[in-house]
Design a protein around this motif. Structure first.
Motif, PDB file in Angstrom:
ATOM      1  N   HIS A  80       0.840  -1.204   0.000  1.00  0.00           N
ATOM      2  CA  HIS A  80       0.000   0.000   0.000  1.00  0.00           C
ATOM      3  C   HIS A  80       0.870   1.247   0.000  1.00  0.00           C
ATOM      4  O   HIS A  80       2.058   1.179   0.346  1.00  0.00           O
ATOM      5  N   ASP A  91       6.854   1.813   5.425  1.00  0.00           N
ATOM      6  CA  ASP A  91       5.671   0.979   5.657  1.00  0.00           C
ATOM      7  C   ASP A  91       4.704   1.128   4.495  1.00  0.00           C
ATOM      8  O   ASP A  91       4.047   2.166   4.356  1.00  0.00           O
ATOM      9  N   GLY A  92       4.625   0.098   3.657  1.00  0.00           N
ATOM     10  CA  GLY A  92       3.765   0.151   2.480  1.00  0.00           C
ATOM     11  C   GLY A  92       4.550   0.399   1.206  1.00  0.00           C
ATOM     12  O   GLY A  92       4.761  -0.526   0.409  1.00  0.00           O
ATOM     13  N   GLU A 125      -4.940   1.199   3.442  1.00  0.00           N
ATOM     14  CA  GLU A 125      -4.534   0.066   4.280  1.00  0.00           C
ATOM     15  C   GLU A 125      -4.503   0.441   5.751  1.00  0.00           C
ATOM     16  O   GLU A 125      -4.881  -0.340   6.609  1.00  0.00           O
ATOM     17  N   GLU A 126      -3.995   1.633   6.047  1.00  0.00           N
ATOM     18  CA  GLU A 126      -3.791   1.985   7.455  1.00  0.00           C
ATOM     19  C   GLU A 126      -5.081   2.353   8.169  1.00  0.00           C
ATOM     20  O   GLU A 126      -5.142   2.362   9.394  1.00  0.00           O
ATOM     21  N   HIS A 191       7.391  -6.217   3.033  1.00  0.00           N
ATOM     22  CA  HIS A 191       7.101  -5.149   3.992  1.00  0.00           C
ATOM     23  C   HIS A 191       8.313  -4.928   4.874  1.00  0.00           C
ATOM     24  O   HIS A 191       9.035  -5.873   5.187  1.00  0.00           O
ATOM     25  N   HIS A 344      -1.926  -6.745   7.814  1.00  0.00           N
ATOM     26  CA  HIS A 344      -1.504  -6.410   6.453  1.00  0.00           C
ATOM     27  C   HIS A 344      -2.586  -6.854   5.478  1.00  0.00           C
ATOM     28  O   HIS A 344      -3.343  -7.783   5.764  1.00  0.00           O
TER      29      HIS A 344
HETATM   30 ZN   LIG Z   1       1.983  -1.536   6.032  1.00  0.00          ZN
END
Ligand SMILES: [Zn+2]
Length: 396
Positions: A80, A91-92, A125-126, A191, A344
Motif C-alpha cells: 500500500h 511501511d507500504g 490500508e492503514e 514489507h 496487512h
Molecule cells: Zn503496512
C-alpha cells in the motif's frame, strides 16, 4: 530505472517538513499524487493498469483473465502507499516500489513467465482516515460490507462515499470483486519489519508465518460538561477519569495476558482547558498470539471503564500458506520465518483463501509508524532481489 530512482520519486509526497513524517491518507490530494505515480510506473514498465471496483490499482504483465481461465492465475506482488499520521517512508511503499523493481530485474534477466505477473497498490490500508484498517482489501474480498464502508466518516465528518466521489471514483461499484480475485493465483507482500527480530538474527530478509489476532474497539465515555473552577469535585461527572482507567487497565491486562494494547487516539469534547469534558471517546488497539487473550484484555478494559467497548474491526489469527512459506524460505537460503503483530492486506487475502506469503526486510531500530522508521539501502536491494527470485520461481 533502479530501486533508488523509484524510491526517491516518492519521497516528497505527503511529507511534513516539520516532523519528517508522512501524511498520506486515502482519497486525499496526496493519495491522488501517489496513484498517479503508480499509473505512471505501470505505463513506463509497459504494464496494463486496471483499477478494481474498490479503487485498488493493479499493473499487469501478461493477460490476467486469459491466464486465469486457463488455470494459470497470476503472481502478484505489492502493498500500500498510504500512511498513518506522521508515518515513516517505508511501511507500504517499500513493498510497491520493490515489486516494480523486481519486475525490472526479472525482465533484465530475460525471463519469460508462464503466468502473468502483477503489481498492486491497495487503497486505505492503514485506516488512518476512516478508522478501518485494510479497507481496500477487505472490500475487495467482501470482508467489509460496502454500505458500512460508504457510511464511515473521517474527523471532518466526510463520509467515505463522499471522499471516493470527490476523488472521481464511482461509489456505487464498491464491493467484493470476483473478477479481480480470480486473477490472483498467489500474492506476495514485501514489507519493512516492524520489530527487531532480523537485527537479532543477523539476516536481511525473513518470511512471514502468521498475523496475530488483532482489532480496534471504541469506548464512548460520557460525562457532564461543567465549569472547571466552580464545580466541586464531589459534584463532577468527569469522563476523563474513566479514560485514565481505560489506559491503565489496558496496560495491566495486556501484561497479564501476554498481549499488547494501546490507546493511541482520543477525542475530548468540548476539549477546553477550563471545562470538565462532556464526552471522551477513546480507541483501543489490542493484539496477541491468541484470540482468547485479546478478548480478555478488551473485557478487562470495558469493566474498568464501565462501558461496553464497541468493536470497530477484528481480524482472527491468520496463518499464511505453510507450504508456500517453506518454499519461499528454502528459495532464499533458509530465510527465517517470523510471525507478526501487525495487520496487512496479505492477511486479508490469505483469509479469503488466496495462497499468500510475506517477506520482511530488516529494520535496524525496529521502529515503525514513526518518521524514524528506516531500512538500510543494501537491505532494500536484498529485499528486491529476494522478491524477484520468489516471483520468478512462482511464475515459472
Ligand atoms: Zn503496512
Amino acid at each position: 530505472m533502479g530501486f533508488d530512482d523509484l524510491w526517491s520519486a516518492l519521497q516528497p509526497v505527503g511529507r511534513d517538513p516539520r516532523t519528517g513524517g508522512y501524511r498520506r491518507f486515502a482519497w486525499t490530494s496526496e493519495d491522488a499524487v501517489l496513484r498517479e505515480w503508480f499509473a505512471g510506473e505501470a505505463a513506463r514498465c509497459g504494464l496494463d493498469l486496471v483499477v478494481d471496483r474498490v479503487g485498488n490499482q493493479w499493473a499487469w504483465w501478461g493477460d490476467p483473465d486469459e491466464a486465469a481461465r486457463a488455470g494459470r492465475a497470476g503472481v502478484v506482488a505489492g502493498s500500500h502507499l498510504d500512511s498513518v499520521p506522521d508515518g515513516g517512508a517505508y511501511d507500504g511503499p517499500l513493498g510497491v516500489v520493490s515489486a516494480f523493481a523486481a519486475i525490472e530485474a526479472i525482465r533484465e534477466r530475460g525471463f519469460s513467465p508462464a503466468r502473468p505477473i502483477g503489481v498492486v497498490n491497495f487503497v486505505d490500508e492503514e485506516g488512518a482516515r476512516f478508522g478501518i484498517a485494510c479497507a481496500g482489501s477487505r472490500l475487495l474480498t467482501g470482508a467489509l460490507a460496502p454500505d458500512r464502508a460508504r457510511a464511515l466518516t473521517d474527523a471532518d465528518g466526510v463520509t467515505m462515499a463522499e471522499a471516493i466521489a470527490a476523488a472521481g471514483r464511482p461509489v456505487a461499484d464498491l464491493g467484493r470483486d470476483d473478477a479481480t480475485l480470480a486473477r490472483v493465483g498467489t500474492f506476495i507482500e514485501l514489507h519493512v519489519e516492524q520489530g527487531r527480530a532480523l537485527v537479532d538474527l543477523g539476516r536481511p530478509v525473513a518470511v512471514g508465518s502468521s498475523i496475530w489476532p488483532h482489532g480496534r474497539w471504541r469506548l464512548d465515555l460520557l460525562g457532564e460538561a461543567n465549569h472547571a473552577g466552580t464545580t466541586r469535585l464531589a459534584d463532577r461527572h468527569d469522563p476523563m477519569l474513566a479514560l485514565a482507567a481505560v489506559i491503565s487497565s489496558a496496560r495491566g491486562a495486556a501484561e497479564q495476558q501476554g498481549c499488547v494494547a494501546t490507546v493511541g487516539k482520543v477525542r475530548v469534547e468540548p476539549n477546553g482547558v477550563n471545562a470538565i469534558p462532556s464526552r471522551v471517546t477513546a480507541w483501543l488497539d489490542a493484539r496477541g498470539p491468541r484470540e482468547g487473550s485479546v478478548r480478555a484484555v478488551v473485557e478487562a478494559v470495558g469493566t474498568a471503564a464501565g462501558v461496553q467497548p464497541d468493536e470497530e474491526s477484528f481480524t482472527a489469527d491468520t496463518a499464511f500458506d505453510v507450504v508456500l512459506a517453506a518454499r519461499v524460505s528454502a528459495l532464499l537460503g533458509e530465510a527465517p520465518v517470523l510471525g507478526t503483530g501487525a495487520g496487512h492486506d496479505a492477511g486479508i487475502l490469505a483469509a479469503a483463501g488466496i495462497p499468500t506469503a510475506m517477506l520482511f526486510v530488516r529494520n535496524p531500530t525496529g521502529v515503525s509508524h514513526s518518521p524514524t522508521e528506516y531500512a538500510e539501502p543494501e537491505d532494500c536491494v536484498a529485499g528486491v532481489e529476494a522478491l524477484a527470485r520468489v516471483v520468478e520461481d512462482l511464475a515459472r
